[in-house]
Design an enzyme around this catalytic site. Sequence first.
Site: not given
Length: 467
Positions: A226, A260
Amino acid sequence: MLKSYEPATGKEIWQGEAGDVEQAVARSREAFPKWATTPLAVRIEMLRRFANVVRKHADDFAELIARETGKPLWEAHTEVQAVVAKVDISVTAYAERTGQKKLDSALQGSAALRHKPHGVMAVLGPYNFPAHLPNGHIVPALIAGNTVVFKPSEKTPVVGEFLVRCLHEAGIDDGVAQVLHGGPEEGKQLVAHKSVNGVLFTGSARAGIAINRALASDPSKIVALEMGGNNPIVAIPTPKIEDAAATIIQSAFTTAGQRCTAARRLIVTADFYDEIVPAVRALADRLILDEPFADPAPFMGPVIDNETADLLSESFLALMSRGGRPIKHLKRPDPDLPLLSPSIIDTTEIEERPDIELFGPLLQVIKVEDFDAAISEANNTRYGLSASLLGGQPKDFERFWTQIRAGIVNWNRPTNGASSAAPFGGIGLSGNHRPAAFYAADYCAYPVTSTEMVQPRASIGVGLRDK
């Protein structure tokens, strides 16, 4: 010698030695058979105890997160709550995603689908959510029967250590879940270790690509990456201008932009630019920027360290030098501390905008002619984690959802704050098609099919000579 500092004050709060990778992996390998054969109900019960331990220490845990990351105390408390909630979500996900099934079989036998743990899992955590995000790998991995070696970010070792200590207090053996302190070198050794069966990573695209490259010749390891994004938030006309501005602010500047899923690019159609951009600027001017425990509570605190603050300051100047027009300058009240003001810069006139993740409170604004151009600009990135549309009608969102390349696509909601009860991940440089959150169970266990009979039963009806 590793050291950790409070971003808001510069004070040292921890120092320690890097761990021994060989020793940590050997302990994890030794603990695996017993943990894997522990009944699932017992493993789940121990994780539920872990949730209760975190509840008991919630105030201390939140204070530690706030000190080591610089995020406001109120936000640190939400992270602790997410750590607790992850257990029940992961139990449900494991039952749904990796449950047992009975299948049809010939000769009155039986067939089944069951799942097995991989073995030793290396978890590499980030600094922005140093408890919640690695916990999102650790809990599903332990439920599935894996053992875990967790290397926290070298910028947030204290929170990582506290998290694992809570697991041990809940009765989980220190070989089953252990913390390994270290920097990039220890991370590389852990990833490449021949006795590590899986690598679960959350962090930058650069580090994720390096992991992917290092393991390209080893298909035996499960790898879940990720890696963040250059996320767009597209704004088209809506009468709810104040709400739209608040959504943009939440998307771009929560956690000082260190998410993120944070919005990096505000893409605005020309017919809405003069309404929404001043509203976003006015709201950004009102945000309280301060240390984590300040009163009144700040909206955002510092970025993680001075190196990051320097990089963001240089990036803002670089965008200006290439034709960017500042809407709200990036300011740093104290040059010795990484406290940065929220900044906004119009980069419409930059011919080749850098497709990078500027991990902090820096929002680029891009004016486009119409909705078609907005979708095209939103997709003008190698990343593909999160995207959001503000304004428009259901048909507009249907088109946006269909055409946008991202793993999270929202309408009139921020780009960040995804639900743990849904999969979380992206495409392109944002991930490797192994989403986390509810789908973490998928990469923590592998399916095994079986056909079974109590006694052998077979005959050969063709191709035999007569007796």
